[in-house]
Design a protein around this motif. Structure first.
Motif, PDB file in Angstrom:
ATOM      1  N   ASP A 276     -21.642   9.887  41.554  1.00 51.25           N
ATOM      2  CA  ASP A 276     -21.372   8.567  40.978  1.00 51.25           C
ATOM      3  C   ASP A 276     -22.208   7.480  41.641  1.00 51.25           C
ATOM      4  OD1 ASP A 276     -19.852   9.017  43.271  1.00 51.25           O
ATOM      5  OD2 ASP A 276     -18.253   7.662  42.657  1.00 51.25           O
TER       6      ASP A 276
ATOM      7  N   ASP B 197     -18.972  10.308  32.031  1.00 56.10           N
ATOM      8  CA  ASP B 197     -17.881   9.421  32.440  1.00 56.10           C
ATOM      9  C   ASP B 197     -18.378   8.380  33.434  1.00 56.10           C
ATOM     10  OD1 ASP B 197     -16.155  10.811  30.826  1.00 56.10           O
ATOM     11  OD2 ASP B 197     -15.258  11.996  32.449  1.00 56.10           O
ATOM     12  N   GLU B 198     -19.142   8.825  34.435  1.00 60.05           N
ATOM     13  CA  GLU B 198     -19.679   7.894  35.429  1.00 60.05           C
ATOM     14  C   GLU B 198     -20.663   6.904  34.793  1.00 60.05           C
ATOM     15  OE1 GLU B 198     -19.441  11.168  35.719  1.00 60.05           O
ATOM     16  OE2 GLU B 198     -19.224  11.842  37.819  1.00 60.05           O
TER      17      GLU B 198
ATOM     18  N   HIS C  83     -20.748   5.819  31.554  1.00 57.19           N
ATOM     19  CA  HIS C  83     -20.008   4.834  30.755  1.00 57.19           C
ATOM     20  C   HIS C  83     -19.289   3.825  31.658  1.00 57.19           C
ATOM     21  CE1 HIS C  83     -20.617   6.186  26.687  1.00 57.19           C
ATOM     22  NE2 HIS C  83     -20.239   7.422  26.961  1.00 57.19           N
ATOM     23  N   ARG C  84     -18.646   4.325  32.697  1.00 55.48           N
ATOM     24  CA  ARG C  84     -17.890   3.446  33.579  1.00 55.48           C
ATOM     25  C   ARG C  84     -18.815   2.439  34.270  1.00 55.48           C
ATOM     26  NH1 ARG C  84     -15.370   7.107  35.901  1.00 55.48           N
ATOM     27  NH2 ARG C  84     -16.702   7.457  37.704  1.00 55.48           N
ATOM     28  N   THR C  85     -19.947   2.895  34.757  1.00 56.95           N
ATOM     29  CA  THR C  85     -20.866   2.002  35.462  1.00 56.95           C
ATOM     30  C   THR C  85     -21.524   1.011  34.505  1.00 56.95           C
ATOM     31  OG1 THR C  85     -21.293   3.757  37.069  1.00 56.95           O
ATOM     32  CG2 THR C  85     -22.837   1.925  37.042  1.00 56.95           C
TER      33      THR C  85
ATOM     34  N   ASP D 138     -20.167  -0.225  31.826  1.00 59.16           N
ATOM     35  CA  ASP D 138     -19.137  -1.238  31.559  1.00 59.16           C
ATOM     36  C   ASP D 138     -19.033  -2.232  32.713  1.00 59.16           C
ATOM     37  OD1 ASP D 138     -18.573  -0.072  29.139  1.00 59.16           O
ATOM     38  OD2 ASP D 138     -16.781   1.004  29.840  1.00 59.16           O
ATOM     39  N   GLU D 139     -19.091  -1.724  33.933  1.00 56.75           N
ATOM     40  CA  GLU D 139     -19.012  -2.611  35.105  1.00 56.75           C
ATOM     41  C   GLU D 139     -20.214  -3.556  35.155  1.00 56.75           C
ATOM     42  OE1 GLU D 139     -18.615  -0.339  38.634  1.00 56.75           O
ATOM     43  OE2 GLU D 139     -16.698   0.567  38.059  1.00 56.75           O
TER      44      GLU D 139
END
Length: 510
Positions: A324, A362-363, A365-367, A369-370
């Motif tokens: 990540d 997943d990592e 998409h999450r990053t 978004d952040e």
């Protein structure tokens, strides 16, 4: 049969067509590639394939290879693909995977990975040789039952199609594999991921739409400009009129981290390591910028970052030690490219130009978004440079389309097979070859891996069945989570009676 680990080949003694594509020579004068000679003409070579008795029926398996386990994401797309009727072959899902009666044979050239680094080490020709060996394995009947075996066995089926499930191998050696197949006279299609990915990313644009595409791939794939060139060629061919910009980001260390390569990630390290090879504060090409530390937002828990100080603010040595955090580093680096480019269009899509990267969706998409929400001094730093929902393009979906079309058009679908008969193999260092140099963990040393020379045709590796002995537990866990259908096929293969180290069922497998 005992195998001589060293097979010397003198390239200048032969006058067959080279796979190098050198236009200066005619077919009569071009020297043969030593690997091609070993495969097609040297009957004493371990790599020799007698194509005269090659079977041609539709029941043969489909061959897939990658530099590691990342290519299983491409296979998983094939396993799950359901866009057509299985009887009619007409477009439209029928609730049954289109390749449900196909058998697959998968090869992970784990010992020689990462392929993306051969370019930076000026060994692209050696990479081509590795890729030709991958193709040879799929065309042959030989494998080793386990790493300690002295003798190979036969019985592996040959293949009716080859999928190069590796972007770097596609960029540097697809034409070489095609030339090899052409020389054999066999009707075996060779499908690579780059054309498929380029078509997939353009599909999300309107014909007159402006926007930016991020190509996220290995250093070697980026250096080849394979995606950039193919996307722009297709853009013109298909009549796209908008301003489509391309930004490349070499994901140095990401594929290696997914496959737990020790130079890039360590499950036991709790302080900086001398053998670390990934991005760092002083890395020449991939520096961690102290000015961007607030932007990276690295996770320092559980030794996911290794620092030489108890306070992360005081690090003089800083090493990335989790997948990540590799994602964070490279996405920030990509967006910094856009931020520093006048007239940059907003990023609409990210091509996952390495087969390992879908494991990290997943990592990613999450990053993303952040970073879309990231503010500094009350202002959004990247929002104007990003679509609200950046699409991740996995070229594997388009590979499935191309493979389906070929089998349908040539009546090559297996009428009676089963995916449950699929087989999975991995390359490990051949310790019976006295030239091979390994470290304390049994991997090739970095100096040996990239210090070998093309044309010295040796069995550097043994290709053996997947087992717990040659795939890290964390990688198995990721497979179970991310590609459960394919992981179940791996378990079925590995748990048959002739395999010695089995995968247990887990709560992730139903």
């Amino acid at each position: 049969m005992k195998v001589d680990p060293i097979i010397a080949v003198i390239a200048s003694a032969f006058t067959l067509v080279s796979c190098a594509g050198n236009e200066e020579h005619t077919d009569q004068t071009r020297p043969i590639d030593p690997m091609v000679h070993a495969i097609l003409e040297d009957t004493a070579s371990f790599y020799y394939v007698d194509v005269r008795d090659y079977p041609t029926d539709a029941t043969l398996p489909i061959g897939i290879f990658d530099s590691g386990t990342g290519g299983l994401t491409v296979m998983d797309a094939l396993v799950r693909y359901d866009a057509n009727g299985n009887e009619s072959r007409i477009a439209g899902s029928d609730g049954l995977p289109d390749f449900s009666k196909e058998q697959f044979i998968y090869l992970a050239d784990q010992a020689n990975m990462p392929y993306g680094n051969y370019y930076s080490e000026d060994k692209s020709d050696l990479l081509v040789e590795h890729v030709l060996k991958d193709a040879q394995f799929l065309l042959s009947e030989q494998y080793y039952p386990e790493a300690s075996a002295v003798n190979f066995v036969t019985g592996k089926q040959r293949v009716k199609a080859i999928v190069i499930a590796c972007n770097t191998a596609t960029a540097y050696a697809k034409e070489d594999v095609e030339a090899l197949i052409q020389k054999t006279g066999l009707d075996i299609p060779v499908i690579g991921v780059i054309d498929a990915g380029a078509r997939g990313v353009l599909d999300i644009f309107e014909k007159d739409e402006d926007g930016a595409i991020g190509v996220f791939a290995t250093v070697g794939t980026i250096a080849s400009k394979g995606y950039e060139r193919t996307i722009m060629e297709l853009k013109d061919q298909l009549g796209y009129r908008g301003d489509i910009q391309i930004y490349n980001q070499g994901g140095y260390g990401m594929a290696e981290a997914v496959d737990r390569e020790p130079g890039f990630i360590s499950a036991v390290a709790h302080e900086p390591r001398e053998d670390y090879l990934g991005p760092s504060l002083n890395h020449g090409q991939y520096p961690i910028e102290k000015a961007l530390m607030d932007t990276y937002r690295f996770d320092f828990s559980d030794n996911k970052m290794l620092c030489d100080s108890r306070s992360s603010d005081d690090c003089n040595v800083l090493q990335i030690n989790s997948t990540d955090n590799y994602v964070r580093y490279h996405l920030v680096s990509l967006l910094e490219q856009l931020r520093n480019t006048p007239g940059a269009r907003p990023l609409k899509a990210l091509v996952l130009g390495c087969t390992h990267y879908p494991y990290l969706t997943d990592e990613l998409h999450r990053t993303l978004d952040e970073l879309y929400a990231y503010q500094h001094n009350g202002e959004y730093v990247y929002r104007r440079l990003m679509a609200p929902q950046i699409q991740l393009i996995d070229p594997a979906e388009n590979v499935a389309v191309e493979l389906h079309n070929h089998l349908a058009e040539n009546a090559r679908f297996n009428p009676s097979g089963s995916m449950d008969s699929s087989e999975f193999y991995i390359a490990v260092p051949n310790t019976h070859n006295n030239h091979v140099q390994t470290d304390g963990k049994g991997h090739f040393t970095y100096a040996y891996k990239y210090g070998r020379n093309v044309g010295e045709i040796q069995e550097y590796v043994k290709v053996v069945p997947f087992s717990k002995a040659n795939i890290p537990a964390e990688t198995l866990g990721r497979m179970g989570d991310q590609i459960p259908e394919t992981f179940e096929l791996i378990r079925i293969f590995n748990n048959t009676s002739d395999k010695t180290a089995t995968f247990p069922a887990t709560d992730r497998i139903r």
